[in-house]
Design a protein around this motif. Structure first.
Motif, PDB file in Angstrom:
ATOM      1  N   ASP A 235       0.833  -1.210   0.000  1.00 40.89           N
ATOM      2  CA  ASP A 235       0.000   0.000   0.000  1.00 40.89           C
ATOM      3  C   ASP A 235       0.869   1.263   0.000  1.00 40.89           C
ATOM      4  O   ASP A 235       0.574   2.226  -0.715  1.00 40.89           O
ATOM      5  CB  ASP A 235      -0.940   0.016   1.209  1.00 40.89           C
ATOM      6  CG  ASP A 235      -2.173  -0.864   0.984  1.00 40.89           C
ATOM      7  OD1 ASP A 235      -2.290  -1.458  -0.099  1.00 40.89           O
ATOM      8  OD2 ASP A 235      -3.012  -0.954   1.900  1.00 40.89           O
ATOM      9  N   LEU A 236       1.920   1.274   0.804  1.00 39.77           N
ATOM     10  CA  LEU A 236       2.783   2.461   0.843  1.00 39.77           C
ATOM     11  C   LEU A 236       3.504   2.646  -0.494  1.00 39.77           C
ATOM     12  O   LEU A 236       3.669   3.773  -0.972  1.00 39.77           O
ATOM     13  CB  LEU A 236       3.787   2.353   1.992  1.00 39.77           C
ATOM     14  CG  LEU A 236       3.160   2.440   3.389  1.00 39.77           C
ATOM     15  CD1 LEU A 236       4.223   2.224   4.470  1.00 39.77           C
ATOM     16  CD2 LEU A 236       2.464   3.795   3.600  1.00 39.77           C
ATOM     17  N   LEU A 237       3.916   1.529  -1.109  1.00 41.56           N
ATOM     18  CA  LEU A 237       4.548   1.629  -2.437  1.00 41.56           C
ATOM     19  C   LEU A 237       3.553   2.164  -3.462  1.00 41.56           C
ATOM     20  O   LEU A 237       3.910   2.996  -4.305  1.00 41.56           O
ATOM     21  CB  LEU A 237       5.060   0.264  -2.891  1.00 41.56           C
ATOM     22  CG  LEU A 237       6.482  -0.092  -2.482  1.00 41.56           C
ATOM     23  CD1 LEU A 237       6.808  -1.507  -2.932  1.00 41.56           C
ATOM     24  CD2 LEU A 237       7.507   0.893  -3.062  1.00 41.56           C
ATOM     25  N   ALA A 238       2.307   1.700  -3.409  1.00 42.15           N
ATOM     26  CA  ALA A 238       1.290   2.180  -4.359  1.00 42.15           C
ATOM     27  C   ALA A 238       1.069   3.676  -4.185  1.00 42.15           C
ATOM     28  O   ALA A 238       0.969   4.426  -5.166  1.00 42.15           O
ATOM     29  CB  ALA A 238      -0.021   1.407  -4.167  1.00 42.15           C
ATOM     30  N   LEU A 239       1.013   4.135  -2.937  1.00 39.73           N
ATOM     31  CA  LEU A 239       0.831   5.575  -2.689  1.00 39.73           C
ATOM     32  C   LEU A 239       2.031   6.374  -3.205  1.00 39.73           C
ATOM     33  O   LEU A 239       1.867   7.401  -3.870  1.00 39.73           O
ATOM     34  CB  LEU A 239       0.623   5.833  -1.201  1.00 39.73           C
ATOM     35  CG  LEU A 239      -0.811   5.641  -0.712  1.00 39.73           C
ATOM     36  CD1 LEU A 239      -0.862   5.506   0.801  1.00 39.73           C
ATOM     37  CD2 LEU A 239      -1.689   6.820  -1.161  1.00 39.73           C
ATOM     38  N   ALA A 240       3.237   5.887  -2.907  1.00 36.83           N
ATOM     39  CA  ALA A 240       4.427   6.622  -3.350  1.00 36.83           C
ATOM     40  C   ALA A 240       4.537   6.598  -4.879  1.00 36.83           C
ATOM     41  O   ALA A 240       4.962   7.576  -5.497  1.00 36.83           O
ATOM     42  CB  ALA A 240       5.685   6.028  -2.710  1.00 36.83           C
TER      43      ALA A 240
ATOM     44  N   GLY B  14       4.536   9.866  -7.206  1.00 38.01           N
ATOM     45  CA  GLY B  14       5.564  10.114  -8.225  1.00 38.01           C
ATOM     46  C   GLY B  14       4.957  10.382  -9.591  1.00 38.01           C
ATOM     47  O   GLY B  14       5.481  11.190 -10.362  1.00 38.01           O
ATOM     48  N   LEU B  15       3.842   9.714  -9.892  1.00 38.96           N
ATOM     49  CA  LEU B  15       3.164   9.972 -11.170  1.00 38.96           C
ATOM     50  C   LEU B  15       2.450  11.324 -11.148  1.00 38.96           C
ATOM     51  O   LEU B  15       2.360  12.005 -12.169  1.00 38.96           O
ATOM     52  CB  LEU B  15       2.128   8.877 -11.463  1.00 38.96           C
ATOM     53  CG  LEU B  15       2.653   7.473 -11.727  1.00 38.96           C
ATOM     54  CD1 LEU B  15       1.492   6.544 -12.058  1.00 38.96           C
ATOM     55  CD2 LEU B  15       3.668   7.463 -12.864  1.00 38.96           C
ATOM     56  N   ALA B  16       1.909  11.687  -9.984  1.00 39.50           N
ATOM     57  CA  ALA B  16       1.113  12.910  -9.905  1.00 39.50           C
ATOM     58  C   ALA B  16       1.986  14.158  -9.902  1.00 39.50           C
ATOM     59  O   ALA B  16       1.547  15.215 -10.342  1.00 39.50           O
ATOM     60  CB  ALA B  16       0.231  12.882  -8.653  1.00 39.50           C
ATOM     61  N   SER B  17       3.216  14.045  -9.405  1.00 39.66           N
ATOM     62  CA  SER B  17       4.057  15.245  -9.296  1.00 39.66           C
ATOM     63  C   SER B  17       5.535  14.892  -9.351  1.00 39.66           C
ATOM     64  O   SER B  17       5.981  13.946  -8.703  1.00 39.66           O
ATOM     65  CB  SER B  17       3.769  15.971  -7.978  1.00 39.66           C
ATOM     66  OG  SER B  17       4.651  17.072  -7.845  1.00 39.66           O
TER      67      SER B  17
ATOM     68  N   GLY C 178      -3.077  10.431  -8.043  1.00 41.03           N
ATOM     69  CA  GLY C 178      -2.025   9.413  -8.033  1.00 41.03           C
ATOM     70  C   GLY C 178      -2.574   8.044  -7.665  1.00 41.03           C
ATOM     71  O   GLY C 178      -2.184   7.031  -8.244  1.00 41.03           O
ATOM     72  N   ILE C 179      -3.495   8.009  -6.693  1.00 43.73           N
ATOM     73  CA  ILE C 179      -4.099   6.736  -6.287  1.00 43.73           C
ATOM     74  C   ILE C 179      -4.886   6.142  -7.459  1.00 43.73           C
ATOM     75  O   ILE C 179      -4.811   4.944  -7.720  1.00 43.73           O
ATOM     76  CB  ILE C 179      -4.989   6.941  -5.040  1.00 43.73           C
ATOM     77  CG1 ILE C 179      -4.101   7.179  -3.806  1.00 43.73           C
ATOM     78  CG2 ILE C 179      -5.924   5.751  -4.824  1.00 43.73           C
ATOM     79  CD1 ILE C 179      -4.858   7.633  -2.561  1.00 43.73           C
ATOM     80  N   GLY C 180      -5.605   6.990  -8.187  1.00 44.19           N
ATOM     81  CA  GLY C 180      -6.350   6.508  -9.355  1.00 44.19           C
ATOM     82  C   GLY C 180      -5.428   5.972 -10.437  1.00 44.19           C
ATOM     83  O   GLY C 180      -5.767   5.008 -11.127  1.00 44.19           O
ATOM     84  N   LEU C 181      -4.257   6.597 -10.583  1.00 43.73           N
ATOM     85  CA  LEU C 181      -3.289   6.087 -11.563  1.00 43.73           C
ATOM     86  C   LEU C 181      -2.642   4.791 -11.082  1.00 43.73           C
ATOM     87  O   LEU C 181      -2.324   3.911 -11.879  1.00 43.73           O
ATOM     88  CB  LEU C 181      -2.181   7.123 -11.822  1.00 43.73           C
ATOM     89  CG  LEU C 181      -2.588   8.431 -12.492  1.00 43.73           C
ATOM     90  CD1 LEU C 181      -1.355   9.293 -12.729  1.00 43.73           C
ATOM     91  CD2 LEU C 181      -3.289   8.165 -13.827  1.00 43.73           C
ATOM     92  N   ALA C 182      -2.426   4.692  -9.761  1.00 46.89           N
ATOM     93  CA  ALA C 182      -1.712   3.533  -9.227  1.00 46.89           C
ATOM     94  C   ALA C 182      -2.591   2.295  -9.178  1.00 46.89           C
ATOM     95  O   ALA C 182      -2.087   1.178  -9.265  1.00 46.89           O
ATOM     96  CB  ALA C 182      -1.164   3.850  -7.827  1.00 46.89           C
ATOM     97  N   SER C 183      -3.909   2.478  -9.041  1.00 46.92           N
ATOM     98  CA  SER C 183      -4.774   1.310  -8.891  1.00 46.92           C
ATOM     99  C   SER C 183      -6.184   1.591  -9.388  1.00 46.92           C
ATOM    100  O   SER C 183      -6.752   2.644  -9.085  1.00 46.92           O
ATOM    101  CB  SER C 183      -4.840   0.889  -7.414  1.00 46.92           C
ATOM    102  OG  SER C 183      -5.760  -0.181  -7.268  1.00 46.92           O
TER     103      SER C 183
END
Lengths: 200, 200
Positions: free
Chosen positions: A160-165, A169-172, B167-172
């Motif tokens: 979960d922490l990796l998914a958030l990070a 990283g994708l968002a900004s 970012g959460i939407g992009l990650a999952s």
């Protein structure tokens, strides 16, 4: 030239080429002329093509080096980077510092992984599996240390922490924003505080 | 046919076409045959091309409708969706429910926005600006309500929460994962609790 000297020269040229390619790809994109890479490394084109017969070989090597460096940067990592010498310190800070480095890696270097083309014998899938496993193992070890110190809420997991990070990283790609967003996550990942309302 | 009736028919066909296009694009991708869209909507191809002379027109209309629906779903929104009738309730839950809908929108419908090609007169940029503004205004109003109730920590802003949800939407794209990750963010966004350690 004696064989040992020849091997040392080859290793040195390999490392110069990978370092030059990382710079050139970051500057010009992954389709940059390979001549520029050879020139930046100070070697001839023949040497470049002997080490890396295809552009794909070079991209894979650059990206693999980035993943190695990222995992080695984790305190207590098995790869023995400079940080490995200092196993003490705040384990939650160590975890979130590393998640910040991971988010920066996603923001800055994901284009390299995306540029590796599919291949018929599944090499790309095996490389991605190996890189994912290395990053997950690194995160899991950091989470384990933070949890052992009672500094993480039960149910907060490395994936979960990796998914958030990853999403951050994708968002900004802005370091200050990445830091602020991870700080918000860090507060949410802490253990419940005595006197806090349920679920608060 | 009287003009009023003609306008009602045109509106109905427009809405049928947009609904059919959303389904077909989700099923087959944004390059799906437009004949399939007309067939699903139960109209002829001539009607489709009269309403939407280019594929781009249709994609823009589908995506614009998604953004409208997303913003209207916010409780207290000015667009007057069903939720607007219930301004009461927990403002933090309302905020995070909406961020969940936003993350799901990113996961499921971002491909539509990405499929809108650049154009010489900057129409694409103006559309994106308008959609971003609508989503930021919606998030800002929800954050404002939650902050007014003392339920958000100072320094937690609508742009940061939107970036995290994006970012959460992009990650999952998995609803359970999105919910779990947003729950972690929600805990981190709450006010400091009396007796909590500094920064904890």
């Amino acid at each position: 030239v004696p064989p040992r000297r020849r091997r040392a020269d080859a290793r040195r040229n390999h490392d110069l080429l990978v370092a030059a390619a990382r710079e050139i790809f970051d500057e010009q994109g992954v389709d940059a002329p390979l001549d520029d890479v050879a020139r930046r490394a100070g070697v001839g084109n023949a040497t470049l093509y002997r080490h890396f017969p295809t552009r794909r070989d070079l991209v894979v090597e650059v990206y693999a080096g980035e993943v190695d460096a990222l995992c080695a940067a984790a305190p207590g990592g098995t790869s023995g980077g400079p940080a490995a010498a200092a196993p003490g310190g705040d384990p939650v800070r160590a975890l979130f510092d590393w998640l910040g480095a991971f988010a920066a890696h996603v923001a800055a270097r994901r284009y390299l992984a995306l540029a590796i083309p599919e291949d018929a014998d599944g090499e790309r899938g095996r490389l991605f599996d190996r890189w994912h496993a290395a990053m997950h193992d690194t995160a899991a070890a950091l989470v384990e240390r933070a949890r052992a110190g009672g500094a993480l809420r039960a149910g907060v997991t490395a994936p979960d922490l990796l998914a958030l990070a990853y999403g951050i990283g994708l968002a900004s790609g802005d370091p200050a924003t990445v830091h602020r967003l991870l700080d918000l996550v860090r507060r949410g990942a802490g253990p419940p505080v005595a006197g806090a309302p349920p679920g608060g």
